[in-house]
Design a protein around this motif. Structure first.
Motif, PDB file in Angstrom:
ATOM      1  N   SER A 245      48.581  26.970  55.015  1.00  0.00           N
ATOM      2  CA  SER A 245      47.689  27.812  54.806  1.00  0.00           C
ATOM      3  C   SER A 245      48.358  28.902  53.996  1.00  0.00           C
ATOM      4  O   SER A 245      47.928  29.386  53.329  1.00  0.00           O
ATOM      5  CB  SER A 245      46.647  27.702  55.311  1.00  0.00           C
ATOM      6  N   ASP A 246      49.220  29.315  54.959  1.00  0.00           N
ATOM      7  CA  ASP A 246      50.207  30.435  53.825  1.00  0.00           C
ATOM      8  C   ASP A 246      50.772  30.134  52.702  1.00  0.00           C
ATOM      9  O   ASP A 246      50.434  31.415  52.364  1.00  0.00           O
ATOM     10  CB  ASP A 246      50.873  31.449  55.238  1.00  0.00           C
ATOM     11  N   GLU A 247      51.302  29.216  52.785  1.00  0.00           N
ATOM     12  CA  GLU A 247      52.021  28.757  51.339  1.00  0.00           C
ATOM     13  C   GLU A 247      51.211  29.175  50.736  1.00  0.00           C
ATOM     14  O   GLU A 247      50.805  29.417  49.716  1.00  0.00           O
ATOM     15  CB  GLU A 247      53.141  27.865  51.588  1.00  0.00           C
ATOM     16  N   LYS A 248      50.266  28.240  50.690  1.00  0.00           N
ATOM     17  CA  LYS A 248      48.915  28.252  49.331  1.00  0.00           C
ATOM     18  C   LYS A 248      48.359  29.922  49.404  1.00  0.00           C
ATOM     19  O   LYS A 248      48.088  30.143  48.563  1.00  0.00           O
ATOM     20  CB  LYS A 248      48.458  27.250  49.921  1.00  0.00           C
ATOM     21  N   ASN A 249      47.926  29.956  50.094  1.00  0.00           N
ATOM     22  CA  ASN A 249      47.883  31.480  50.090  1.00  0.00           C
ATOM     23  C   ASN A 249      48.419  32.904  48.848  1.00  0.00           C
ATOM     24  O   ASN A 249      47.842  33.396  48.646  1.00  0.00           O
ATOM     25  CB  ASN A 249      47.471  32.904  51.311  1.00  0.00           C
ATOM     26  N   THR A 250      50.091  32.064  49.508  1.00  0.00           N
ATOM     27  CA  THR A 250      50.976  32.995  47.996  1.00  0.00           C
ATOM     28  C   THR A 250      51.035  32.277  47.253  1.00  0.00           C
ATOM     29  O   THR A 250      51.195  32.693  46.286  1.00  0.00           O
ATOM     30  CB  THR A 250      52.410  33.154  48.771  1.00  0.00           C
ATOM     31  N   LEU A 251      50.480  30.607  46.368  1.00  0.00           N
ATOM     32  CA  LEU A 251      50.430  30.779  45.005  1.00  0.00           C
ATOM     33  C   LEU A 251      49.311  31.295  44.531  1.00  0.00           C
ATOM     34  O   LEU A 251      48.023  31.562  44.766  1.00  0.00           O
ATOM     35  CB  LEU A 251      50.611  29.191  45.167  1.00  0.00           C
ATOM     36  N   LEU A 252      49.501  31.328  42.810  1.00  0.00           N
ATOM     37  CA  LEU A 252      48.452  32.353  41.927  1.00  0.00           C
ATOM     38  C   LEU A 252      48.107  30.520  41.380  1.00  0.00           C
ATOM     39  O   LEU A 252      48.032  29.512  41.111  1.00  0.00           O
ATOM     40  CB  LEU A 252      49.367  32.715  40.904  1.00  0.00           C
ATOM     41  N   SER A 253      47.274  31.135  40.538  1.00  0.00           N
ATOM     42  CA  SER A 253      46.423  30.100  40.237  1.00  0.00           C
ATOM     43  C   SER A 253      45.848  30.767  38.324  1.00  0.00           C
ATOM     44  O   SER A 253      46.015  32.079  38.341  1.00  0.00           O
ATOM     45  CB  SER A 253      45.313  29.388  40.341  1.00  0.00           C
TER      46      SER A 253
END
Ligand SMILES: [Mn+2]
Length: 327
Positions: A245-253
């Protein structure tokens, strides 16, 4: 968005957006001619269209000086616009650090330095010009950036820093950790994730990488494979790993209803085509004998494959060799 318009000068809506050139001037000329640009009074122009360069016009290739001349002339005469690429950004930082007496050996800029040997004044004038270029553009109907559209950072930039003079801007850019330096890095180099467990990869361009490049437009990614965007594939055991979830939080969309966005930077290969209906990358590795690619934009909300135009760089060089062979 409304703009005041001058009579007989309707807002420009037709753009030929061109990917990373890296000193391939001969291919650039052929692409411009294929797109209907003609040289008049020394400048390439189109009667009704404007060219938009995605950055990375320098380094690596055979005719860097010629590329800068063609493009700078077009921009200064209003027949083109250009955003900064990470290579122009690097050149600016290199020259500013050199001015401060810092170390100046650097592989990335080697070819450019070599081609400007004995032309220091001219090179410095180009570096000054780079510092006048925008980092992103919001054109009527589409967006332009070298590597990454980070909506939040762009909003913050417009709110707090849009009135900076170029001097203030570049001074802030050279301050490690400042918003401007992070903003420049993000927009011209994109997002990355570290490889897990301290692992590294030998990339095809000869660098050891501890990070891999990620998409800013992935929608609901689950694994590393869903977000990786670079020519070097991830080892299978890493590719299939779940994102935490930490990694997902750093991703943009990037949402489907946002304007079409055009980027360069990512060394694609194969047949030019949209990545998503509103996302296109126009870097098809021209300087590695790939294709120099343009997209003919006319205000559409969906990017379509038939509007990509390109020249095949390797073939162009062969054709030229034949043309000029003394047989
Ligand atoms: Mn680049």
């Amino acid at each position: 968005m409304m703009h005041s318009s001058i009579p007989n000068a309707p807002e420009q809506r037709s753009f030929d957006i061109i990917g990373d050139i890296h000193g391939c001037a001969q291919s650039l000329v052929r692409l411009l001619e294929r797109l209907g640009y003609e040289k008049s009074q020394g400048i390439y122009r189109h009667p009704s269209r404007q060219a938009v360069f995605l950055g990375d016009i320098i380094d690596r290739g055979p005719a860097i000086r010629q590329c800068i001349h063609i493009i700078r002339d077009m921009v200064e005469q209003g027949s083109a616009q250009m955003v900064l690429g990470n290579h122009e950004l690097h050149a600016i930082a290199y020259e500013r650090l050199k001015g401060m007496g810092a170390s100046t050996s650097d592989r990335l800029i080697e070819e450019t330095r070599l081609q400007f040997e004995g032309l220091e004044g001219e090179w410095q004038s180009h570096v000054a010009w780079f510092q006048s270029l925008p980092v992103f553009l919001e054109l009527p109907g589409c967006r332009i950036v070298h590597a990454c559209w980070d909506g939040q950072m762009i909003a913050q930039f417009k709110q707090e820093f849009i009135d900076f003079t170029p001097q203030e801007f570049w001074q802030a850019a050279m301050t490690r950790g400042s918003f401007i330096s992070r903003f420049l890095d993000r927009l011209t180099r994109g997002t990355v994730l570290p490889l897990p467990d301290g692992r590294s990869l030998n990339s095809r361009d000869g660098y050891v990488r501890r990070f891999f490049r990620t998409k800013f437009w992935a929608s609901e990614p689950a694994t590393y494979k869903d977000v990786v965007f670079q020519p070097d594939p991830l080892p299978e055991d890493i590719a299939s790993r779940e994102l935490d979830s930490d990694e997902k939080n750093t991703l943009l969309s990037y949402q489907d209803n946002e304007p079409p966005i055009f980027i360069g930077h990512y060394w694609l290969s194969g047949d030019p085509r949209p990545l998503r209906p509103n996302v296109a990358c126009l870097d098809y590795s021209a300087v590695k004998d790939g294709k120099l690619v343009a997209y003919r934009f006319d205000g559409e909300t969906q990017i379509t494959q038939d509007k990509f135009v390109w020249v095949d760089v390797a073939r162009e060089i062969l054709d030229d060799a034949r043309e000029y062979s003394p047989l």
